[in-house]
Design an enzyme around this catalytic site. Structure first.
Site, PDB file in Angstrom:
ATOM      1  N   HIS A  37       0.846  -1.196   0.000  1.00 56.46           N
ATOM      2  CA  HIS A  37       0.000   0.000   0.000  1.00 56.46           C
ATOM      3  C   HIS A  37       0.882   1.247   0.000  1.00 56.46           C
ATOM      4  O   HIS A  37       1.267   1.745   1.068  1.00 56.46           O
ATOM      5  CB  HIS A  37      -0.893   0.001   1.238  1.00 56.46           C
ATOM      6  CG  HIS A  37      -1.846  -1.149   1.289  1.00 56.46           C
ATOM      7  ND1 HIS A  37      -3.173  -1.034   0.944  1.00 56.46           N
ATOM      8  CD2 HIS A  37      -1.664  -2.448   1.645  1.00 56.46           C
ATOM      9  CE1 HIS A  37      -3.771  -2.199   1.089  1.00 56.46           C
ATOM     10  NE2 HIS A  37      -2.875  -3.083   1.509  1.00 56.46           N
ATOM     11  N   HIS A 271      -3.852   3.481  -3.579  1.00 60.04           N
ATOM     12  CA  HIS A 271      -4.060   3.024  -2.205  1.00 60.04           C
ATOM     13  C   HIS A 271      -3.375   1.697  -1.931  1.00 60.04           C
ATOM     14  O   HIS A 271      -2.621   1.578  -0.967  1.00 60.04           O
ATOM     15  CB  HIS A 271      -5.556   2.911  -1.919  1.00 60.04           C
ATOM     16  CG  HIS A 271      -5.890   2.651  -0.476  1.00 60.04           C
ATOM     17  ND1 HIS A 271      -5.595   1.470   0.175  1.00 60.04           N
ATOM     18  CD2 HIS A 271      -6.496   3.426   0.445  1.00 60.04           C
ATOM     19  CE1 HIS A 271      -6.003   1.535   1.420  1.00 60.04           C
ATOM     20  NE2 HIS A 271      -6.568   2.715   1.619  1.00 60.04           N
ATOM     21  N   GLU A 425     -17.848  -3.786  24.493  1.00 67.08           N
ATOM     22  CA  GLU A 425     -17.116  -5.048  24.599  1.00 67.08           C
ATOM     23  C   GLU A 425     -15.872  -5.070  23.708  1.00 67.08           C
ATOM     24  O   GLU A 425     -14.793  -5.506  24.137  1.00 67.08           O
ATOM     25  CB  GLU A 425     -18.027  -6.226  24.248  1.00 67.08           C
ATOM     26  CG  GLU A 425     -19.201  -6.405  25.180  1.00 67.08           C
ATOM     27  CD  GLU A 425     -20.434  -5.615  24.762  1.00 67.08           C
ATOM     28  OE1 GLU A 425     -21.485  -5.774  25.400  1.00 67.08           O
ATOM     29  OE2 GLU A 425     -20.334  -4.834  23.784  1.00 67.08           O
ATOM     30  N   HIS A 487     -28.938 -14.522  24.659  1.00 66.05           N
ATOM     31  CA  HIS A 487     -27.877 -14.389  25.658  1.00 66.05           C
ATOM     32  C   HIS A 487     -27.233 -15.725  26.027  1.00 66.05           C
ATOM     33  O   HIS A 487     -26.229 -15.739  26.733  1.00 66.05           O
ATOM     34  CB  HIS A 487     -28.434 -13.744  26.928  1.00 66.05           C
ATOM     35  CG  HIS A 487     -28.668 -12.272  26.821  1.00 66.05           C
ATOM     36  ND1 HIS A 487     -29.399 -11.707  25.804  1.00 66.05           N
ATOM     37  CD2 HIS A 487     -28.258 -11.242  27.604  1.00 66.05           C
ATOM     38  CE1 HIS A 487     -29.443 -10.398  25.963  1.00 66.05           C
ATOM     39  NE2 HIS A 487     -28.752 -10.092  27.041  1.00 66.05           N
TER      40      HIS A 487
END
Length: 702
Positions: A37, A271, A425, A487
């Site tokens: 890159h 890129h 999280e 859950h």
């Protein structure tokens, strides 16, 4: 004026020559590899000059100096910019390694990898994670400064800098981590944003139209807008401003991706692909850079060389630390221990005591509660323990009586050892990795096991980097009950065990939980603790079996032990099992160990002797010598695996002819006891499976 002409150095312009040296090393290496890159290194060259030449405090001859500034290349696809910087400033990264960019076993892999390349602080590539790691590093610096600095003695006093691109800021992780950083007022975190408006698919304004500076201002960051990223002096001034801002700072640098490339600058074509020989030749001419590939003139190398400056900076710190040691000898010794990552000399005795205490107490509690008991004991022995939870402290039980909450007010960060991460999280896990990489603290953080999916790539990166991060996942199965299938973890334990280098523990009681904590702390790598919401019965063990827990899997009850006697430690030949003519091995984890133990007597009544193997960590067990594994799981004896989760994982242990008792569907909403009955996770189900396995092995019916 085109981008190439703008990048051409004026006569005697040392900074422009320095920037172009970075550019040319980057494009030469990408071209040599025919992969990479080049766009970001070309576009961020002047930003790199401003930071690395004028501000970054580091010593190339000692990359692990504790008070160095941390530099994170969050947009890690532009790795050749970092490799060129490390090479030119004097790290042990010779030009031959640049020539071997992206080749097998080189020190210049496709994306930066900590532990592979000297001077690389974290492994980056998955966008946004480097930025979150930088937040963790800045948090570690701030906490260490508050813990160890004394009036007149600032032994912890460094900055964390990060380069980021549009991709890092599009990732939701950037919101999680940077919102937290603003709340905590991490004033030594400075992020330089390569605002070039281009990603792989093209101009980002079609899918990324945020007012990014306003977003960061809303987080509580100081923001410097619209800096000319190709003006070294302008970037320099912005960094100076950031260092006095009293808050984390985002510096928005307007740049041209691929700057210097005559026909590809400013386009997505630059890129992620080599420029090609013709474009590179044209670029050499446009930049007035007549040198062969990988050749940098001596005068430019001298401008970049940071070895003397770095040695002086470390020497000055060493003098300050010597003065600190004279006045605060105990604190100095503790700081050096923590910086090295070594455990206290008293650790081994404290660990043994914790496990023995858990055994002597013989409590039947949920393993999340057993974990909390362990944490309280560990925190007294390990001042570096730094805990937290993603808004589930009261459910994960990750706090302890003596914990001090980390916070911030108008005076900045308040020190402590427990952090409320909020509902973040992924952010929590990536920040933990940054804390671990910085050194000085041993981080752990909690959430429900099912939400490990949110954090999964940070867990993978922890394993890849071998960070000492401990992930506490509670509510590990259908045993959490009424919250239902959203859950209830079914596939999560198995999927985590598939990540190479990640130790996964699912203990069955207080003693196994204590030992899992000990193993996780002693490990040079990450661990997951999978813990129950529901109460689990305490299991008695011999001393030898307590010691064997650390091997990941061990014989908890051997053939005929306890059958028909009511004595869990009775010897062979007891009761109805005396006449057993068939044998079976029951392998279980966590809450299902109790089911396996309860199956011993019913099986004995049918003439089947059961060995119960508790396997709290398959990952640790798999590392044991084959002789030990075979002694625990004899090859000639049929096996049954019992776990409240997907069954396919266990085929590697029971074979195609073995039996499994588990769940291959999602859960339901109901009380836990009802769910175990509904999904046939019962003692009778274990007995039936063991009978089938034993009978199949002998060619007989059950």
């Amino acid at each position: 004026m085109n981008a190439a002409a703008q990048a051409q150095p004026a006569e005697g312009n040392a900074t422009a020559l320095m920037a172009n040296a970075l550019r040319m090393l980057a494009i030469d290496a990408v071209q040599q590899a025919n992969s990479g890159h080049p766009g970001m290194p070309l576009g961020m060259a002047e930003i790199a000059v401003a930071l690395w030449d004028r501000h970054l405090k580091h010593n190339p001859r000692n990359p692990s100096w504790p008070d160095r500034d941390r530099f994170v290349l969050s947009n890690g696809h532009g790795s050749m910019l970092l490799y060129a910087l490390l090479h030119l400033t004097g790290y042990a990264l010779p030009v031959d390694e640049l020539r071997r960019f992206r080749q097998l076993h080189s020190k210049t892999p496709g994306h930066p990898e900590v532990g592979v390349t000297p001077g690389v602080e974290t492994t980056t590539g998955p966008l946004g994670q480097g930025l979150a790691n930088a937040v963790g590093m800045a948090l570690a610096e701030a906490l260490l400064a508050r813990e160890f600095n004394r009036p007149g003695h600032r032994i912890v006093d460094h900055y964390t800098y990060a380069f980021v691109g549009d991709g890092c800021l599009m990732e939701g992780l950037s919101h999680e981590a940077c919102s937290l950083a603003g709340t905590l007022r991490l004033d030594k975190l400075i992020v330089l944003y390569d605002d070039n408006g281009i990603s792989i698919d093209g101009h980002v304004d079609g899918w990324f139209a945020d007012d990014t500076p306003a977003r960061f201002a809303a987080y509580g960051w100081h923001v410097v807008r619209d800096v000319d990223g190709h003006d070294v002096d302008a970037v320099d001034r912005a960094i100076v401003e950031a260092r006095g801002a009293g808050r984390p700072t985002l510096i928005g640098c307007k740049t041209v991706i691929g700057r210097g490339s005559p026909t590809k600058a400013g386009t997505h074509e630059v890129h992620g692909a080599p420029l090609g020989a013709a474009e590179i030749a044209a670029m050499r001419a446009a930049l007035n850079w007549p040198h062969a590939p990988f050749v940098v003139p001596d005068e430019v190398r001298s401008s970049w060389d940071a070895t003397m400056r770095g040695a002086q900076a470390e020497a000055q710190w060493t003098q300050r630390f010597a003065a600190y040691r004279r006045e605060f000898p105990r604190e100095a010794v503790e700081f050096e221990r923590r910086a090295s990552g070594a455990l206290p000399q008293s650790w081994a005795a404290a660990a043994r005591m914790m496990v023995r205490t858990a055994n002597d107490a013989a409590q039947s509690v949920a393993t999340r509660k057993a974990s909390q008991l362990a944490i309280g004991a560990l925190a007294a022995a390990l001042p570096e323990l730094l805990g937290g939870s993603a808004d589930l402290t009261g459910s994960n039980l990750t706090d302890w009586a003596a914990a001090v909450e980390i916070g911030a007010d108008d005076g900045g960060l308040r020190g402590g050892n427990y952090l409320h991460f909020g509902v973040r999280e992924f952010g929590m896990s990536a920040v933990m990795n940054g804390i671990a990489l910085h050194r000085g603290y041993l981080p752990f953080g909690g959430t429900f096991l099912t939400f490990s999916d949110y954090a999964r790539n940070a867990l993978r990166m922890a394993a890849l980097m071998k960070t000492r991060s401990i992930f506490v996942f509670t509510h590990d199965s259908i045993g959490l009950g009424e919250d239902g299938p959203t859950h209830q973890s079914v596939e999560h334990a198995a999927s985590l065990r598939l990540i190479p280098g990640l130790d996964v523990w699912r203990p069955c009681d207080t003693v196994e939980t204590a030992q899992a904590w000990v193993a996780s702390i002693e490990r040079q790598g990450p661990s997951c603790l999978l813990l129950s919401r529901q109460t689990l019965p305490f299991v008695t063990r011999t001393e030898a079996r307590i010691n064997d827990i650390e091997r990941g899997g061990y014989v908890l009850r051997d053939w005929l032990e306890g059958a028909g006697t009511g004595d869990a430690e009775a010897g062979p030949g007891a009761g109805q099992a005396r006449q057993a003519s068939r044998r079976v091995v029951l392998i279980a984890t966590g809450s299902e160990v109790a089911l396996a133990l309860a199956a011993i007597e019913p099986l004995a009544a049918q003439g089947i002797a059961a060995r119960v193997v508790s396997m709290p960590s398959t990952t640790v067990f798999d590392r044991q010598p084959a002789s030990y594994r075979d002694s625990v799981l004899p090859r000639e004896v049929p096996r049954v695996a019992v776990e409240a989760g997907v069954t396919a994982f266990w085929r590697q242990y029971v074979g195609l002819d073995g039996e499994t008792v588990g769940i291959d569907s999602f859960g339901e909403s109901a009380p836990a006891a009802d769910l175990f009955a509904h999904f046939n996770l019962t003692t009778q189900a274990v007995v039936d499976a063991a009978c089938r396995a034993a009978s199949h092995a002998r060619g007989a019916s059950c």
